[in-house]
Motif scaffolding. Sequence first.
Motif, PDB file in Angstrom:
ATOM      1  N   MET A 228      40.867 -34.136  21.460  1.00 44.51           N
ATOM      2  CA  MET A 228      41.535 -34.619  23.047  1.00 44.51           C
ATOM      3  C   MET A 228      40.189 -33.474  24.155  1.00 44.51           C
ATOM      4  SD  MET A 228      43.902 -36.008  23.436  1.00 44.51           S
ATOM      5  CE  MET A 228      43.691 -35.415  25.433  1.00 44.51           C
ATOM      6  N   ALA A 229      38.986 -32.482  22.799  1.00 47.10           N
ATOM      7  CA  ALA A 229      38.031 -32.017  23.124  1.00 47.10           C
ATOM      8  C   ALA A 229      37.089 -32.665  23.898  1.00 47.10           C
ATOM      9  CB  ALA A 229      37.706 -31.044  22.886  1.00 47.10           C
ATOM     10  N   THR A 230      37.012 -33.995  22.938  1.00 46.06           N
ATOM     11  CA  THR A 230      36.210 -35.136  23.541  1.00 46.06           C
ATOM     12  C   THR A 230      36.238 -35.968  24.690  1.00 46.06           C
ATOM     13  OG1 THR A 230      36.829 -36.709  22.390  1.00 46.06           O
ATOM     14  CG2 THR A 230      35.228 -35.508  20.768  1.00 46.06           C
ATOM     15  N   TYR A 231      37.113 -36.150  25.303  1.00 47.03           N
ATOM     16  CA  TYR A 231      37.579 -36.364  26.859  1.00 47.03           C
ATOM     17  C   TYR A 231      37.278 -36.415  27.773  1.00 47.03           C
ATOM     18  CZ  TYR A 231      41.220 -39.479  24.689  1.00 47.03           C
ATOM     19  OH  TYR A 231      41.431 -40.221  23.882  1.00 47.03           O
ATOM     20  N   ASN A 232      36.547 -34.629  27.919  1.00 44.96           N
ATOM     21  CA  ASN A 232      36.139 -34.139  28.823  1.00 44.96           C
ATOM     22  C   ASN A 232      34.907 -33.724  28.314  1.00 44.96           C
ATOM     23  OD1 ASN A 232      36.781 -33.477  31.683  1.00 44.96           O
ATOM     24  ND2 ASN A 232      36.912 -31.003  31.132  1.00 44.96           N
ATOM     25  N   ASN A 233      33.914 -33.802  27.318  1.00 48.36           N
ATOM     26  CA  ASN A 233      32.666 -33.921  26.966  1.00 48.36           C
ATOM     27  C   ASN A 233      31.524 -34.672  27.495  1.00 48.36           C
ATOM     28  OD1 ASN A 233      30.009 -32.625  25.908  1.00 48.36           O
ATOM     29  ND2 ASN A 233      31.542 -31.179  24.374  1.00 48.36           N
ATOM     30  N   PRO A 234      30.807 -34.598  28.872  1.00 43.10           N
ATOM     31  CA  PRO A 234      29.710 -35.502  28.614  1.00 43.10           C
ATOM     32  C   PRO A 234      28.574 -35.529  27.817  1.00 43.10           C
ATOM     33  CG  PRO A 234      29.743 -33.764  30.688  1.00 43.10           C
ATOM     34  CD  PRO A 234      31.032 -33.567  29.910  1.00 43.10           C
ATOM     35  N   ASP A 235      28.741 -34.391  27.402  1.00 45.91           N
ATOM     36  CA  ASP A 235      27.056 -33.960  26.980  1.00 45.91           C
ATOM     37  C   ASP A 235      27.418 -34.874  25.330  1.00 45.91           C
ATOM     38  OD1 ASP A 235      25.968 -32.583  28.834  1.00 45.91           O
ATOM     39  OD2 ASP A 235      27.213 -30.906  28.719  1.00 45.91           O
ATOM     40  N   LEU A 236      28.049 -35.121  24.689  1.00 44.13           N
ATOM     41  CA  LEU A 236      28.297 -35.928  23.421  1.00 44.13           C
ATOM     42  C   LEU A 236      27.584 -37.485  23.053  1.00 44.13           C
ATOM     43  CD1 LEU A 236      32.097 -34.909  22.584  1.00 44.13           C
ATOM     44  CD2 LEU A 236      29.847 -33.635  20.785  1.00 44.13           C
ATOM     45  N   SER A 237      26.688 -37.369  22.181  1.00 45.58           N
ATOM     46  CA  SER A 237      26.887 -38.598  22.155  1.00 45.58           C
ATOM     47  C   SER A 237      27.606 -39.697  21.907  1.00 45.58           C
ATOM     48  CB  SER A 237      25.480 -39.027  20.824  1.00 45.58           C
ATOM     49  OG  SER A 237      24.568 -37.766  21.127  1.00 45.58           O
ATOM     50  N   LEU A 238      27.364 -40.989  22.039  1.00 41.93           N
ATOM     51  CA  LEU A 238      28.565 -42.216  21.239  1.00 41.93           C
ATOM     52  C   LEU A 238      28.308 -42.343  19.933  1.00 41.93           C
ATOM     53  CD1 LEU A 238      27.236 -44.687  23.735  1.00 41.93           C
ATOM     54  CD2 LEU A 238      29.884 -43.795  23.859  1.00 41.93           C
ATOM     55  N   SER A 239      29.112 -42.926  19.115  1.00 38.95           N
ATOM     56  CA  SER A 239      29.826 -42.655  18.189  1.00 38.95           C
ATOM     57  C   SER A 239      28.406 -43.519  17.509  1.00 38.95           C
ATOM     58  CB  SER A 239      31.014 -43.476  17.076  1.00 38.95           C
ATOM     59  OG  SER A 239      31.635 -42.177  18.129  1.00 38.95           O
ATOM     60  N   ASP A 240      27.928 -43.222  16.144  1.00 40.05           N
ATOM     61  CA  ASP A 240      26.884 -44.085  15.301  1.00 40.05           C
ATOM     62  C   ASP A 240      27.531 -45.352  14.818  1.00 40.05           C
ATOM     63  OD1 ASP A 240      24.964 -41.944  15.400  1.00 40.05           O
ATOM     64  OD2 ASP A 240      25.626 -40.790  12.958  1.00 40.05           O
ATOM     65  N   GLY A 241      26.384 -45.886  15.680  1.00 42.23           N
ATOM     66  CA  GLY A 241      27.072 -47.521  15.034  1.00 42.23           C
ATOM     67  C   GLY A 241      27.101 -48.253  16.330  1.00 42.23           C
ATOM     68  N   LEU A 242      27.957 -47.789  17.484  1.00 41.81           N
ATOM     69  CA  LEU A 242      29.076 -48.382  18.695  1.00 41.81           C
ATOM     70  C   LEU A 242      28.021 -49.266  19.036  1.00 41.81           C
ATOM     71  CD1 LEU A 242      30.869 -49.646  20.374  1.00 41.81           C
ATOM     72  CD2 LEU A 242      30.226 -47.314  21.520  1.00 41.81           C
ATOM     73  N   MET A 243      26.471 -48.939  19.466  1.00 43.51           N
ATOM     74  CA  MET A 243      25.489 -49.670  20.112  1.00 43.51           C
ATOM     75  C   MET A 243      24.712 -50.369  19.402  1.00 43.51           C
ATOM     76  SD  MET A 243      26.302 -48.726  23.477  1.00 43.51           S
ATOM     77  CE  MET A 243      25.658 -50.280  24.204  1.00 43.51           C
ATOM     78  N   THR A 244      24.565 -50.016  18.012  1.00 42.26           N
ATOM     79  CA  THR A 244      23.900 -51.061  17.069  1.00 42.26           C
ATOM     80  C   THR A 244      24.786 -52.455  16.912  1.00 42.26           C
ATOM     81  OG1 THR A 244      22.706 -49.544  16.175  1.00 42.26           O
ATOM     82  CG2 THR A 244      22.661 -50.996  15.144  1.00 42.26           C
ATOM     83  N   GLY A 245      26.219 -52.292  17.070  1.00 42.54           N
ATOM     84  CA  GLY A 245      26.245 -53.279  16.640  1.00 42.54           C
ATOM     85  C   GLY A 245      26.937 -53.997  17.755  1.00 42.54           C
ATOM     86  N   ILE A 246      27.042 -53.305  19.044  1.00 45.35           N
ATOM     87  CA  ILE A 246      26.983 -54.564  19.746  1.00 45.35           C
ATOM     88  C   ILE A 246      26.195 -54.964  20.638  1.00 45.35           C
ATOM     89  CG2 ILE A 246      27.653 -53.631  22.548  1.00 45.35           C
ATOM     90  CD1 ILE A 246      29.279 -51.975  22.538  1.00 45.35           C
ATOM     91  N   ILE A 247      24.724 -54.641  20.058  1.00 47.20           N
ATOM     92  CA  ILE A 247      23.584 -55.350  20.457  1.00 47.20           C
ATOM     93  C   ILE A 247      23.155 -56.096  19.883  1.00 47.20           C
ATOM     94  CG2 ILE A 247      20.988 -54.876  20.523  1.00 47.20           C
ATOM     95  CD1 ILE A 247      21.326 -52.118  21.787  1.00 47.20           C
ATOM     96  N   GLU A 248      23.489 -55.959  18.007  1.00 54.84           N
ATOM     97  CA  GLU A 248      23.526 -57.349  17.015  1.00 54.84           C
ATOM     98  C   GLU A 248      24.289 -57.854  17.040  1.00 54.84           C
ATOM     99  OE1 GLU A 248      24.366 -55.570  13.147  1.00 54.84           O
ATOM    100  OE2 GLU A 248      22.480 -54.269  13.023  1.00 54.84           O
ATOM    101  N   PHE A 249      25.163 -57.839  18.250  1.00 49.34           N
ATOM    102  CA  PHE A 249      26.366 -58.972  18.716  1.00 49.34           C
ATOM    103  C   PHE A 249      25.740 -59.849  19.593  1.00 49.34           C
ATOM    104  CE2 PHE A 249      29.506 -61.095  22.032  1.00 49.34           C
ATOM    105  CZ  PHE A 249      30.059 -61.592  20.883  1.00 49.34           C
ATOM    106  N   LEU A 250      24.907 -58.767  20.471  1.00 52.87           N
ATOM    107  CA  LEU A 250      24.479 -59.789  22.124  1.00 52.87           C
ATOM    108  C   LEU A 250      23.173 -60.888  21.386  1.00 52.87           C
ATOM    109  CD1 LEU A 250      24.312 -56.575  24.505  1.00 52.87           C
ATOM    110  CD2 LEU A 250      26.271 -58.817  24.291  1.00 52.87           C
ATOM    111  N   GLN A 251      22.355 -60.165  20.257  1.00 53.71           N
ATOM    112  CA  GLN A 251      21.467 -60.531  20.035  1.00 53.71           C
ATOM    113  C   GLN A 251      21.471 -61.839  19.784  1.00 53.71           C
ATOM    114  OE1 GLN A 251      19.519 -57.960  17.142  1.00 53.71           O
ATOM    115  NE2 GLN A 251      17.779 -57.221  19.323  1.00 53.71           N
ATOM    116  N   THR A 252      23.271 -62.255  18.850  1.00 55.04           N
ATOM    117  CA  THR A 252      23.196 -63.654  18.465  1.00 55.04           C
ATOM    118  C   THR A 252      23.764 -64.971  19.111  1.00 55.04           C
ATOM    119  OG1 THR A 252      25.976 -62.797  17.893  1.00 55.04           O
ATOM    120  CG2 THR A 252      24.331 -62.389  16.061  1.00 55.04           C
ATOM    121  N   LEU A 253      23.549 -64.340  20.409  1.00 50.50           N
ATOM    122  CA  LEU A 253      24.333 -65.233  21.622  1.00 50.50           C
ATOM    123  C   LEU A 253      23.061 -65.526  22.174  1.00 50.50           C
ATOM    124  CD1 LEU A 253      26.410 -63.015  23.240  1.00 50.50           C
ATOM    125  CD2 LEU A 253      27.352 -64.460  21.176  1.00 50.50           C
TER     126      LEU A 253
END
Length: 309
Positions: free
Chosen positions: A284-309
């Motif tokens: 729950m603490a993460t819901y109100n902490n804008p300083d935390l980075s996105l989880s590892d693997g999220l953007m890598t996975g999304i961008i890899e998908f986009l590159q296949t389109l």
Amino acid sequence: MKHALIFLSICTSFFSNAQSFKEEPVEIGELKGTLITPEQETSKAILMISGSGPTDRNGNSALGLNNNSLKMVAHALGNAGYAVLRFDKRGIAESKNAITNPTDMRFDDFVSDAKNWLSLLEDSGYSDLVIAGHSQGSLVGILAAQDNKNVTGFISISGLSEDAGEAIIRQLGMQSPALAEDARVNIDSMKNGHTVNSYSPYLASLFGPHIQDFLKSYILYNPSNEVKKLDIPVLIVNGTTDMQVGKDQAENLKVAYPDAKLLIIPGMNHVLKDTPENDLTANMATYNNPDLSLSDGLMTGIIEFLQTL
């Protein structure tokens, strides 16, 4: 020489983190959003759709939650060379004036809004569109994608596989079987088109007259049924520490659309941040902490998908 190397390192770090895009406000009447345009010209644009409740374009909430999750995703996509449009839902933040009477709201209004934002992107010269919907936005995105030939890909992030009524009953059952049974009776009645007037006072926020017609319009859609109507590449993303939408929902959505790519990210929660397993307080603490980075693997996975389109 040593000082020169330190200076070069600082400069390299600065430029690698610098934004390689511009942001500008866009609007459709009283609906307000932000369009990211990358430095390099592109025909591909991503429409991001936020989740349930009073959630704005950045993934933050009028309920006091501040995590900037969707803003971080949009900026990462912009730096990767994609145009990105994110927007405040009608009635929320800068789009608050898009609703005159909240009781008149229907779930289909969100779908119509998404379609109108897609049209704005098309009118802006983008012919290769991808929808990325988070939580409730996943279902909105599925429905908006069904009849648009320019939508070439869809990304579900923490999206349900079951209808919202079943999700409500399941979540209530974890807290109170009696309330879950009360909700079951009323939701079944609503699915048959009836108005319900008798319910526990503890469920007034679900079945009260101010929200009931919206909920009736929402529970009619089953994401697993609707996703089958797509004929485009699909990426289904979920985290293992998501308390609101478990990874089983992503796995079931994959069953409904077997050609989809499934990405389960260890330790990622509903606001796309890392949190320990079985630690409610830390989650729950993460819901109100804008300083935390996105989880590892999220953007890598999304961008890899986009590159296949």
